[in-house]
Design an enzyme around this catalytic site. Structure first.
Site, mmCIF file in Angstrom:
data_model
loop_
_atom_site.group_PDB
_atom_site.id
_atom_site.type_symbol
_atom_site.label_atom_id
_atom_site.label_comp_id
_atom_site.label_asym_id
_atom_site.label_seq_id
_atom_site.Cartn_x
_atom_site.Cartn_y
_atom_site.Cartn_z
ATOM 1 N N GLY A 1 7.356 9.773 -3.464
ATOM 2 C CA GLY A 1 8.022 8.499 -3.752
ATOM 3 C C GLY A 1 8.132 8.298 -5.255
ATOM 4 C CG LEU B 1 8.947 -6.143 -9.596
ATOM 5 C CD1 LEU B 1 9.965 -6.696 -10.585
ATOM 6 C CD2 LEU B 1 9.499 -4.887 -8.958
ATOM 7 C CB ALA C 1 3.635 2.676 -7.029
ATOM 8 N N GLY C 2 5.280 5.202 -7.766
ATOM 9 C CA GLY C 2 5.350 6.652 -7.790
ATOM 10 C C GLY C 2 5.814 7.208 -9.124
ATOM 11 N N GLY D 1 9.396 5.220 -6.708
ATOM 12 C CA GLY D 1 9.635 3.827 -7.074
ATOM 13 C C GLY D 1 8.735 3.458 -8.244
ATOM 14 N NE ARG E 1 9.292 -15.240 -1.819
ATOM 15 C CZ ARG E 1 9.316 -14.111 -2.520
ATOM 16 N NH1 ARG E 1 8.743 -13.034 -2.050
ATOM 17 N NH2 ARG E 1 9.915 -14.072 -3.682
ATOM 18 C CG HIS F 1 11.526 -9.756 0.895
ATOM 19 N ND1 HIS F 1 12.607 -9.121 0.317
ATOM 20 C CD2 HIS F 1 10.750 -10.186 -0.127
ATOM 21 C CE1 HIS F 1 12.472 -9.193 -0.996
ATOM 22 N NE2 HIS F 1 11.361 -9.796 -1.296
#
Lengths: 249, 666, 233
Positions: free
Chosen positions: B40, B469, B44-45, B42, B337, B429
Site C-alpha cells: 500500500g 491523515l 501510511a504506506g 497511501g 457525524r 466513509h
C-alpha cells in the site's frame, strides 16, 4: 437512452487493436460515464464476452486514474472534470460515442482503454521532490514565511492529478503541462530553491527521454486539464530551465 | 490467547520518549542487509516506505494502482490536525489527545492516542519542508480552520484537497528513494497472501496485475498499509479498488482483527440515484456550518415530494421539521457525524425521506443566503428589505464559502443548490476497525506490521474529522521507523530470506488454486451481482443501526450468499492477463468473510458506542448508550473458516488519564 | 545531461532557438516592410530613385550585410528546428486517434504552424527568386543617379505585378502568402514569448494583443503593396 459505442479493443500491449461497435440501451442520464461502462460490461459478461478494461479508482475526480478519450477529447466534452465526473446527461438518445485510450508513445496501451502512465512516475523520480529526510527534525513550519500569492500559486500547480489529459490532448503528445506543474510548485516555494536548477534540468531531460513531444503553446492542455492547471506554468518552467542552463556550472 | 499491547512504562507524556530511548537499533551497515516489504502506498504506506528506505533498509513497495500517487488517501478533503497552537487558542498535545479519545467514545488506547497527538506537530514541520503547499495567511504563516466538535483551530489544510497534497508529499519522498534505488516499486501488483516462516512474517505472494504472474517476495518484515474496508458495503465513499484483502490474508494467517464493526458513516453524502450506482460522493462536513437539515413535517408532503408533485421550496417554514435542531437544541446541525447520520436514517425509515427512493433529507441554504444577504446589505448601506437584492448578495457570500462544493453537487445531480435545497444521505466513509496492533504497530504475528486505516489503533469507535491523515503520516513517518528497528535488530544475522522454502511453495499454491477456482468457475453471475447483494445486507443490518435479530439474520444470509458466490460467480478472461473481473472476484471473496465477522463483532458488542449503534442499548430519548462496565475492551478476533464462530480475544482498555463520560449534544 | 546539450538539443532549448529566430525574423519583417512601403509613394515624388537608392544601400552597407546574414541564418535555423521538432512531435504519437476533435480545445493556426511555415518557406523561395536573385545576379536594368550606378529594382517590381499574363497570379500568390503569414504570426509572436519564459500575468495580455495586432497589421501592409501596384498604380 440508447447509445452506439465505438470502443478501442486491444488484447494486450503487443496485440493490434481495433474499434469495435457496441449498442447499449437503458442508459440513465444520471449515470456517470464509467457507470455506463459498468452496465456495458455487465451486459458483455452475461453474453460471455470479455468486459472492456479501463482504469478508474476513486470515481470522484481526484485520483487521476480514469482517462479515456471520449468523442475526440480527453475526459469527454465537459470542462474541469475527469471522465468519472462526466454524466450521461451530456449525451443525447441515439448518439454515437467514440471511446479510445489516451494516445502517446510514452503511454503504451496495456489492454483496451488502459494505458501505462509510469513515464510520469519516472519524471517525478528524476527530481520532483525536495531532498529532505523524513526525520521530523526540520525547522518549525512557521519559521519560513511564504508569500500568500506564491503559496496559492504553488498550490494551484500542485493540484495536478497526473491523469495525462494534457498529453492526450496535445497534438504533440507533450507532457510539458504535467512537468511544469511540478517544477512550478517547487520553484514558487522557498523549500524548493536549493535544488531548483538540477530539478528542472533533470526533469526535462527525463521527459525527453520518455518520448513526449514538444510544447507548441496551442493551449489544448490547459483547456482539457480537469484541474485547470494554467499554461503559465509552462512558461515558468521555460524560464527556470533557461536560467538553469545559462547559470549552472 | 493473551494479548500484550506492550505499552511502555512511565507517565503518559513520557512513554514515547522513554520507548524511543530504549528500543534496539540496527546499525547502518546491518540495515543494508535487511529487507522490508510495504503493501500500500497511501499516506501510511508511502511515508513508511520512504522513511525506512532513507534509514537504509531495502524496501519493496506494492500498490494495485498504476502509480503510488493514486492511493485513496488522495481523496481526503478537509485537513489534518496538529497540536501546534499557532492560533494561540490554548491548544496542546493533551487537548488533542483528549479530544481524540473522547471523540472515539473511549474505545481507543490512551498511550497510542497520546503518541499520535505528540508527533502531530512534527508532521506539519515535515510536510512544509517537503514543499506541501498548505493554506497561508497574508503574513505568510500557516492558516488553520476549526473542525467538527472541538473548541480550537488546529486543522491545517490545502483548500479542499489536503489529502491530495499530503499524499503527493509522501509520494515525492517515496519517488526520491525509488530514484536512489532504495525502494523497489511494484505498481499494479496485488498482495495475495502473507508468508509466515517459523512463526514470523517473511514475505508475500503478489500477483502482477498486468501479466497475471504470481510472484514471491521475501523480506525480514512486512508492513501492511492497505487502507480500510468500507467497500464491504459495496456503496461507500471509498475508491473502487479499496479492499480488505491484504489485511484479511494476514488475518487468515493468524493476525487478529480488531473491532471490525466500528464503521464511520458520514452524514453528508450525495444520495443514491439508481441501481447502477457504483460509488457515493462525500460533501464536506463544513456544509453543516451553514446548511439546515430538514424533512417535511407531514408524511403526505414527503410523499408528494417523492412523486414529484411538490417542490421543497413550496413548503412553508412551519411545515418543515428541522429535526436536528429539534432533537439537539445545543448543537443543532453541528452534532457529530454518527449522531447526524442516525437521525437522518430515523426520519427516512419513518417515511419522511425526500428523493425518489425515500432515502434523502434536505440540506437547505436558503436561510443562510438570507442571513448573509441581510448582513451584506446592512454593511453596504443598502435596503435590507429588498428581497431580491438580499438573496443576490447572500448567494455571493455562500458561493465564496462553498462554491466548489456547490459546483460539484450540481455536476453530479444536475440540481442547482442555490435555488433548491441539496439532498443528502449518510454513506459509509471510514473504518475504525482493522488489524490488531500493539504499541509498536506490530500485529500478534511477529514481523507483521499494520499502519494507517488498516490497523485499529487510534480512533476508537468514532474518528474525528481531520484525524485520519494525521494518523497515517504519524504511523509511517514517525512511529514505524523507530519501532520496526527494535524487531529487526534480531535479524541482522539472518541473511536473505529464501523464496524457495516450503512455506512459499505452499502459499503460492494456495493462491494459484484460488485463482484457478475463480477463473474456471462455471457460474453465470458477475462479481458485482454478488457484491451488491452483500452490500445491501451489510447496509441494512450492520449499518447505522444494528440489532440482535438483524445481525443474526445477516450472518446466515451472508454465509448463504458466500456459498452461492463460490458456485455461481462467473469470471471471464484468463488468469494470465490484465483481468479486472478476477481482481474484483478475489477481493469480494474476502469481503464475504469479513462481512460475516463484522456482524459477529456487532452482535457481541451489546452496547452503543461511537459509530456502532445497537438499538437495544439506547436511552429513553433514543440516544446511544455506552456500557463501560461490560465493554471497555478491544474485541480482537482470531480467524475461523466460519467467521461467525471466530474466537474473541479481549484487550481490556485502561483509562488512567481521562474520565469516562457520556457524550451529550442536547 | 551536460549543460551544453541542454542549450542545444533538449526539447526546451530547441524551442528557445525557434522563439529567438522567430522574434528576430519579426524584427526583420518590420525593417523590410518599412523599406517596401516606399513602393507606395507617388511616382512623381521620386519614388523610383528613392527606392532604388534604398535597395542599393541595403545590398551594400556592411552593417546591413551582417544583419542580412543573421536573417538568412535565422530562417535556416527556424526551418531546420521546425523540421526536427515536427518529426519528434509526430513520433510522440505513433497511433493516431480514430476520432479527434482538436478544434474543441485549440485554435487551428496554433496546430498548423508547420504547414503555415512551409507555405511561407515556399513563398520565400519564390520571392527571392523573383527579386532578390535578380537584384544580386541579374538580369536587371541599371541607370545613373547623380553619377552613381543603381539597379532598377523599382521598375522590375512594378512590372512583375503589372505583367499582363503573370501579374494577377503573382498578386494573388502574394496576398494569400501574407494571409498565411498573418496566421503564423498571430500564434507565433505570443508563443515565442511563452517559450522564452517571458510570461507574467500582468504583461501577458499586452503581449497577446500586440502579437495579434502585429500578425494582422504587418502582413496586411505587405499585402497592400502588390494590390496597390496591380490594381491602382
Amino acid at each position: 437512452m440508447k447509445l452506439n459505442l465505438k470502443i478501442w479493443r486491444q488484447k494486450g500491449p503487443n496485440a493490434s487493436g481495433k474499434m469495435v461497435d457496441y449498442q447499449i440501451d437503458e442508459v440513465s442520464p444520471d449515470m456517470s460515464f464509467l457507470e455506463m461502462l459498468d452496465v456495458l460490461n455487465e451486459q458483455l459478461i452475461s453474453k460471455g464476452d470479455e468486459p472492456v478494461v479501463f482504469d478508474h479508482d476513486c470515481r470522484e475526480g481526484i485520483c487521476g486514474a480514469c482517462s479515456l478519450h471520449i468523442n475526440g477529447e480527453p475526459h469527454g466534452p465537459g470542462r474541469g472534470i475527469t471522465t468519472c465526473q462526466l454524466h450521461m446527461r451530456s449525451f443525447k438518445d441515439g448518439d454515437t460515442i467514440y471511446i479510445e485510450p489516451f494516445r502517446a508513445k510514452a503511454f503504451p496501451v496495456v489492454k483496451d482503454l488502459m494505458v501505462d502512465r509510469s513515464a510520469f512516475d519516472r519524471i517525478i523520480q528524476s527530481g520532483g521532490y525536495v531532498s529532505v529526510n523524513t526525520s521530523g527534525n526540520t525547522i518549525d513550519a512557521n519559521a519560513t514565511p511564504v508569500r500568500k500569492e506564491n503559496a496559492d500559486a504553488a498550490f494551484d500547480a500542485a493540484t495536478c492529478i497526473g491523469c495525462g489529459a494534457c498529453v492526450a490532448s496535445c497534438k504533440n503528445a507533450s507532457a510539458m503541462l504535467f512537468v511544469s506543474a511540478k517544477v512550478s510548485q517547487f520553484s514558487l516555494l522557498p523549500q524548493g530553491q536549493p535544488e531548483a536548477k538540477e530539478r528542472v534540468m533533470n526533469m526535462v531531460s527525463q521527459m525527453d527521454e520518455e518520448g513526449f513531444g514538444n510544447c507548441t503553446n496551442t493551449g489544448a492542455c490547459e483547456v482539457e486539464c480537469p484541474k485547470g492547471i494554467s499554461l503559465e506554468n509552462i512558461a515558468r518552467m521555460n524560464r527556470e530551465y533557461l536560467k538553469a542552463s545559462l547559470t549552472s556550472k | 490467547m493473551k494479548l500484550d499491547s506492550k505499552i511502555p512504562e512511565g507517565p503518559l507524556k513520557d512513554k514515547w520518549t522513554y520507548h524511543k530511548n530504549n528500543v534496539n537499533l540496527v546499525s547502518p551497515a546491518n540495515k543494508r542487509q535487511i529487507d522490508v516489504i510495504v503493501v500500500g502506498t497511501g499516506l501510511a504506506g508511502a511515508s513508511a516506505a520512504a522513511s525506512l528506505a532513507e534509514m537504509g533498509y531495502n524496501v519493496s513497495a506494492f500498490c494495485f494502482q498504476d502509480s503510488p500517487r493514486r492511493a485513496h488517501s488522495i481523496a481526503a478533503q478537509g485537513g489534518i490536525n496538529a497540536a501546534k497552537n499557532y492560533q494561540n487558542d490554548g491548544d496542546s498535545t493533551y487537548r488533542l489527545f483528549y479530544d481524540t479519545i473522547k471523540g472515539g467514545d473511549y474505545r481507543a488506547r490512551e498511550a497510542n492516542v497520546y503518541r499520535l497527538a505528540e508527533v502531530s506537530a512534527n508532521i506539519i514541520d515535515q510536510c512544509v519542508a517537503q514543499g506541501v503547499p498548505f493554506a497561508r495567511e497574508y503574513g505568510g504563516l500557516l492558516d488553520n480552520r476549526s473542525f467538527g466538535g472541538v473548541q480550537v483551530s488546529r486543522t491545517f489544510y490545502a483548500k479542499g484537497q489536503t489529502g491530495q497534497q499530503l499524499l503527493l508529499g509522501a509520494y515525492s519522498a517515496l519517488s526520491r528513494q525509488i530514484a536512489k534505488g532504495k525502494v523497489k516499486m511494484y505498481n499494479r501488483h496485488e498482495m495475495m497472501d502473507v508468508v509466515i516462516v517459523d512463526g514470523k512474517a517473511r514475505g508475500i505472494i503478489a500477483r502482477n496485475l498486468v501479466t497475471g504472474e504470481v510472484e514471491r517476495h521475501s523480506a525480514h518484515a512486512v508492513v501492511l498499509a492497505s487502507g480500510g474496508y468500507g467497500n464491504v458495503f459495496f456503496l461507500s465513499t471509498n475508491a473502487m479498488g479499496s479492499n480488505v484483502s491484504a489485511a484479511w490474508k494476514a488475518h487468515k494467517r493468524g493476525a487478529l482483527m480488531a473491532n471490525p464493526c466500528f464503521t464511520q458513516i458520514h452524514p453528508t453524502c450525495i444520495p443514491v440515484s439508481g441501481d447502477y450506482q457504483s460509488k457515493l460522493t462525500l460533501m464536506s462536513e463544513s456544509l453543516r456550518n451553514d446548511g439546515r437539515i430538514w424533512v417535511p413535517k407531514k408524511k403526505e408532503d414527503a410523499e408528494a415530494i417523492r412523486a414529484g408533485k411538490l417542490k421543497p421550496t413550496q413548503l412553508a417554514e412551519e411545515e418543515r421539521d428541522y429535526y436536528l435542531e429539534r432533537r439537539y437544541p445545543a448543537f443543532g446541525n453541528l452534532v457529530p457525524r454518527d449522531v447526524a447520520s442516525r437521525a437522518a436514517k430515523e426520519r427516512c425509515d419513518a417515511g419522511f425521506g425526500v428523493n425518489k427512493t425515500g432515502q434523502a433529507v434536505y440540506l437547505d441554504f436558503a436561510s443562510a443566503i438570507e442571513r448573509y444577504g441581510k448582513e451584506q446589505a446592512h454593511m453596504k448601506g443598502l435596503n435590507e428589505n429588498d428581497k431580491e437584492l438580499v438573496i443576490k448578495l447572500g448567494k455571493e457570500v455562500v458561493a465564496s464559502k462553498y462554491g466548489n462544493l456547490f459546483q460539484m453537487y450540481e455536476k453530479i445531480t444536475d440540481d442547482n443548490p442555490y435555488e433548491t435545497p441539496m439532498m443528502i444521505y449518510p454513506a459509509v466513509h471510514y473504518t475504525m476497525g482493522g488489524l490488531w496492533v500493539d504499541y509498536n504497530l506490530m500485529t500478534n504475528v511477529p514481523g507483521l506490521y499494520a499502519a494507517g486505516e488498516a490497523n485499529f489503533s487510534d480512533h476508537g469507535a468514532n474518528r474525528l474529522g481531520a484525524s485520519a491523515l494525521m494518523q497515517g503520516l504519524a504511523d509511517g513517518y514517525f512511529v514505524l521507523p523507530y519501532t520496526i528497528g527494535d524487531y529487526l535488530s534480531g535479524d541482522i544475522r539472518t541473511g536473505k530470506i529464501p523464496t524457495d522454502s516450503k512455506e512459499f511453495d505452499q502459499a503460492e499454491k494456495e493462491v494459484q488454486d484460488r485463482i484457478k477456482k475463480l477463473v474456471g468457475n462455471k457460474g453465470t453471475k458477475s462479481v458485482d451481482h454478488f457484491h451488491k447483494q452483500l452490500g445491501l445486507i451489510m447496509w441494512n443490518k450492520c449499518g447505522m443501526a444494528r440489532n440482535e435479530k438483524g445481525l443474526k439474520e445477516a450472518i446466515s444470509e451472508i454465509a448463504a450468499l458466500r456459498e452461492e458466490f463460490w458456485k455461481e460467480v462467473k469470471v471471464p478472461g484468463s488468469a494470465n492477463e490484465m483481468n479486472p473481473e478476477l481482481e474484483k472476484a478475489c477481493r469480494v471473496a474476502d469481503f464475504f468473510e469479513l462481512g460475516e465477522l463484522m456482524c459477529k463483532d456487532a452482535l457481541e458488542r451489546k452496547e452503543s458506542c461511537g459509530g456502532h449503534f445497537r438499538e437495544e442499548s439506547k436511552t429513553e430519548e433514543g440516544e446511544a448508550m455506552r456500557d463501560d462496565e461490560n465493554f471497555t475492551f478491544v474485541s480482537a478476533w482470531a480467524y475461523n473458516e466460519k467467521p461467525s464462530e471466530s474466537e474473541l480475544v479481549k484487550e481490556e482498555l485502561k483509562f488512567e488519564n481521562v474520565e469516562l463520560k457520556t457524550r451529550s449534544y442536547k | 545531461m551536460s549543460q551544453v546539450a541542454g542549450l542545444f538539443n533538449s526539447s526546451l532549448a530547441r524551442k528557445y532557438w525557434m522563439a529567438l529566430t522567430g522574434l528576430f525574423l519579426c524584427l526583420f519583417l518590420v525593417g523590410h516592410l518599412a523599406g517596401n512601403l516606399q513602393l507606395l509613394l507617388p511616382l512623381e515624388d521620386g519614388a523610383k530613385d528613392q527606392f532604388n537608392l534604398y535597395a542599393k544601400f541595403m545590398t551594400t552597407n556592411p552593417v546591413v550585410k551582417i544583419l542580412s546574414y543573421l536573417t538568412y541564418i535565422s530562417i535556416l535555423l527556424h526551418v531546420v528546428d521546425g523540421i526536427v521538432l515536427t518529426i519528434r512531435n509526430r513520433k510522440a504519437r505513433p497511433q493516431k486517434y480514430a476520432y479527434n476533435k482538436p478544434g474543441a480545445n485549440s485554435a487551428w493556426n496554433s496546430r498548423f504552424m508547420g504547414f503555415l511555415g512551409t507555405v511561407i518557406l515556399v513563398f520565400i523561395v519564390l520571392h527571392l527568386n523573383a527579386f532578390w536573385a535578380k537584384m544580386h545576379w541579374g538580369p536587371i536594368d541599371t541607370y545613373m543617379i547623380d553619377g552613381e550606378e543603381v539597379k532598377d529594382l523599382y521598375t522590375l517590381t512594378i512590372a512583375s505585378f503589372q505583367d499582363a499574363s503573370a501579374g494577377l497570379g503573382m498578386t494573388i500568390v502574394y496576398v494569400i502568402s501574407m494571409i498565411v503569414l498573418g496566421f503564423h504570426l498571430v500564434h507565433g509572436f505570443q508563443s515565442a514569448f511563452r517559450s522564452m519564459g517571458w510570461n507574467h500575468p500582468k504583461y501577458m495580455p499586452i503581449v497577446m494583443t500586440v502579437g495579434k495586432l502585429f500578425g494582422i497589421i504587418i502582413p496586411a501592409l505587405f499585402a497592400l503593396i502588390p494590390i496597390y501596384i496591380h490594381f491602382i498604380l
